[in-house]
Scaffold this active site. Structure first.
Site, PDB file in Angstrom:
ATOM      1  N   ASN A  92      13.374  68.076  26.823  1.00 12.25           N
ATOM      2  CA  ASN A  92      12.299  68.669  26.030  1.00 12.25           C
ATOM      3  C   ASN A  92      10.913  68.103  26.349  1.00 12.25           C
ATOM      4  O   ASN A  92       9.902  68.674  25.947  1.00 12.25           O
ATOM      5  CB  ASN A  92      12.585  68.525  24.534  1.00 12.25           C
ATOM      6  CG  ASN A  92      13.117  67.169  24.141  1.00 12.25           C
ATOM      7  OD1 ASN A  92      14.321  66.917  24.257  1.00 12.25           O
ATOM      8  ND2 ASN A  92      12.243  66.295  23.668  1.00 12.25           N
ATOM      9  N   THR A 121      11.330  63.321  17.632  1.00 13.50           N
ATOM     10  CA  THR A 121      10.010  63.282  18.262  1.00 13.50           C
ATOM     11  C   THR A 121       9.054  62.491  17.376  1.00 13.50           C
ATOM     12  O   THR A 121       9.401  62.066  16.277  1.00 13.50           O
ATOM     13  CB  THR A 121       9.446  64.700  18.487  1.00 13.50           C
ATOM     14  OG1 THR A 121       9.369  65.381  17.228  1.00 13.50           O
ATOM     15  CG2 THR A 121      10.332  65.502  19.433  1.00 13.50           C
ATOM     16  N   ASN A 122       7.819  62.326  17.861  1.00 16.52           N
ATOM     17  CA  ASN A 122       6.850  61.487  17.160  1.00 16.52           C
ATOM     18  C   ASN A 122       6.377  62.048  15.828  1.00 16.52           C
ATOM     19  O   ASN A 122       5.688  61.344  15.082  1.00 16.52           O
ATOM     20  CB  ASN A 122       5.628  61.231  18.055  1.00 16.52           C
ATOM     21  CG  ASN A 122       5.889  60.154  19.084  1.00 16.52           C
ATOM     22  OD1 ASN A 122       6.722  59.290  18.881  1.00 16.52           O
ATOM     23  ND2 ASN A 122       5.175  60.208  20.200  1.00 16.52           N
ATOM     24  N   GLY A 144      10.327  77.719  14.895  1.00 11.93           N
ATOM     25  CA  GLY A 144       9.946  79.095  15.186  1.00 11.93           C
ATOM     26  C   GLY A 144      10.275  79.489  16.610  1.00 11.93           C
ATOM     27  O   GLY A 144       9.875  80.555  17.080  1.00 11.93           O
ATOM     28  N   ARG A 149      17.610  67.922  14.090  1.00 12.59           N
ATOM     29  CA  ARG A 149      17.088  66.750  14.792  1.00 12.59           C
ATOM     30  C   ARG A 149      18.148  65.644  14.753  1.00 12.59           C
ATOM     31  O   ARG A 149      18.715  65.355  13.699  1.00 12.59           O
ATOM     32  CB  ARG A 149      15.791  66.270  14.143  1.00 12.59           C
ATOM     33  CG  ARG A 149      14.632  67.261  14.256  1.00 12.59           C
ATOM     34  CD  ARG A 149      14.183  67.437  15.700  1.00 12.59           C
ATOM     35  NE  ARG A 149      13.030  68.309  15.822  1.00 12.59           N
ATOM     36  CZ  ARG A 149      11.771  67.880  15.921  1.00 12.59           C
ATOM     37  NH1 ARG A 149      11.502  66.582  15.884  1.00 12.59           N
ATOM     38  NH2 ARG A 149      10.779  68.742  16.055  1.00 12.59           N
ATOM     39  N   ASP A 187      -8.936  61.029  25.752  1.00 11.42           N
ATOM     40  CA  ASP A 187      -8.055  60.468  24.727  1.00 11.42           C
ATOM     41  C   ASP A 187      -8.791  59.333  24.034  1.00 11.42           C
ATOM     42  O   ASP A 187      -9.532  58.588  24.675  1.00 11.42           O
ATOM     43  CB  ASP A 187      -6.761  59.954  25.357  1.00 11.42           C
ATOM     44  CG  ASP A 187      -5.726  59.559  24.324  1.00 11.42           C
ATOM     45  OD1 ASP A 187      -4.990  60.462  23.854  1.00 11.42           O
ATOM     46  OD2 ASP A 187      -5.650  58.366  23.979  1.00 11.42           O
ATOM     47  N   ARG A 241      12.541  65.888   6.228  1.00 17.61           N
ATOM     48  CA  ARG A 241      11.630  65.220   7.162  1.00 17.61           C
ATOM     49  C   ARG A 241      11.204  63.846   6.638  1.00 17.61           C
ATOM     50  O   ARG A 241      10.680  63.026   7.390  1.00 17.61           O
ATOM     51  CB  ARG A 241      10.394  66.081   7.389  1.00 17.61           C
ATOM     52  CG  ARG A 241      10.636  67.298   8.256  1.00 17.61           C
ATOM     53  CD  ARG A 241      10.499  66.948   9.709  1.00 17.61           C
ATOM     54  NE  ARG A 241      10.484  68.124  10.557  1.00 17.61           N
ATOM     55  CZ  ARG A 241      10.045  68.141  11.802  1.00 17.61           C
ATOM     56  NH1 ARG A 241       9.561  67.046  12.348  1.00 17.61           N
ATOM     57  NH2 ARG A 241      10.092  69.229  12.522  1.00 17.61           N
ATOM     58  N   CYS A 290       8.895  73.684  23.841  1.00 23.67           N
ATOM     59  CA  CYS A 290       9.951  73.292  24.773  1.00 23.67           C
ATOM     60  C   CYS A 290      11.218  74.099  24.523  1.00 23.67           C
ATOM     61  O   CYS A 290      11.929  74.477  25.469  1.00 23.67           O
ATOM     62  CB  CYS A 290      10.229  71.797  24.657  1.00 23.67           C
ATOM     63  SG  CYS A 290      10.651  71.234  22.994  1.00 23.67           S
TER      64      CYS A 290
END
Length: 336
Positions: A317, A185-186, A214, A236, A37, A200, A155
């Site tokens: 998730n 989520t991020n 999907g 979301r 990372d 979004r 997930c």
């Protein structure tokens, strides 16, 4: 045989994979030997130890030179942009968990093979060129020794497929539509910003945001007999973790609430034990936080009208999916 695993990308899934390995009793058939990372090692150690969603890690994490110490185990820490230049061969890595979200095709993820790894699992839906898309508990039996790059799906697909499998086997799923009520989520934003998807572009903390997924269509990759029969979208919502799949489908014959619930109860206690859980309590999303199951069917929400059926399942998730990454890694390494 102990499977040597490396994690590439130490974000939400990467960290939860490591924590799940240790919190689940530290599997003796798997060893995490390296993390790659670009983030600072001390910061990543801190984020492993303290987590807003999953709480404090019930162990010790520290930085030891070019490594983490996790409950005394030394895990090499690397910071290499190009996966092909990682020392996977030197470290004897059997399986790389590709968790960056950047290398989601076989072509891109195969860079890890050039670095000396034997296999790669992508922690996201993969491109059409991956060797297999796997939902552990549903189709991991199709894995072959020749598979080198596979996808662990998403997930949501990991929640939906264990729900659909027993229903299709016992009732027949003609077609269906799914909505996932999904925590943010991020890849969303805290405040409004420019984005090509106008929904979004809006703040994740203030609205319910319809968006595409999907996940339903991907069930066809896991269960080819259902290819083209399922579709859906996501909403979301402003919660940090735990999501809910709502599936409406047309059965091949009339059924009842009792039969539907009985089918899923039998599956949860039998072939899908540990993958599919069964709930009869009047619970809410936070009650399923840190649940390692892929899918928790909520028997209190089932509705039936002839051949039209609605079923619902909760899923953490992050945590459920991360646990399945570990299961799939072992299955892939042992595939014959």
């Amino acid at each position: 045989m102990t499977i040597k695993v490396a994690i590439n990308g130490y974000g939400r899934i990467g960290r939860n994979v490591l924590r799940a390995h240790y919190e689940g009793g530290k599997r003796h058939d798997l060893e995490i030997v390296a993390i790659n990372d670009l983030g600072n090692a001390a910061t990543n150690a801190h984020l492993t130890q303290y987590d807003t969603v999953h709480g404090r890690f019930p162990g010790e994490v520290s930085v030891d030179g070019d490594a983490f110490r996790v409950n005394g185990d030394r895990i090499r820490v690397l910071a290499q942009r190009n996966p092909a230049e990682l020392p996977w061969g030197e470290l004897g890595v059997d399986v790389v968990m590709e968790c960056t979200g950047l290398f989601t095709s076989k072509e891109k993820a195969s860079a890890h093979l050039k670095g000396g790894a034997k296999k790669v699992i992508i922690s996201a839906p993969g491109g059409k060129d991956v060797d297999a898309t796997i939902v552990y508990g549903v189709n991991h039996g199709v894995l072959k020794a020749t598979d080198t790059v596979i996808s662990n799906a998403s997930c949501t697909t990991n929640c939906l497929a264990p729900l659909v499998k027993p229903l299709h086997e016992k009732l027949g799923v003609v077609n269906g539509l799914m909505t996932t009520v999904h925590s943010y989520t991020n890849d969303q934003v805290l405040t409004d910003v420019y984005h090509e998807d106008l929904r979004r572009a809006r703040s994740a903390t203030m609205s319910m945001i319809p968006t595409k997924t999907g996940a339903a269509a991907a069930v066809g990759l896991v269960m080819p007999e259902l290819d083209g029969r399922l579709d859906g979208f996501a909403v979301r919502v402003p919660t940090i973790n735990v999501s809910l799949v709502d599936l409406s489908f047309v059965a091949a014959r009339p059924t009842t609430v009792e039969e539907v619930n009985g089918i899923l109860k039998a599956a949860a206690e039998g072939e899908l034990k540990g993958i599919l859980d069964y709930n009869t309590a009047p619970l809410v999303s936070v009650d399923f936080n840190h649940n390692p199951a892929s899918s928790t069917f909520d028997a209190t929400l089932t509705k039936v009208n002839g051949t039209l059926v609605k079923v619902s399942a909760w899923y953490d998730n992050e945590w459920g999916f991360s646990n399945r990454m570990l299961d799939t890694a072992v299955a892939l390494a042992h595939a014959r």
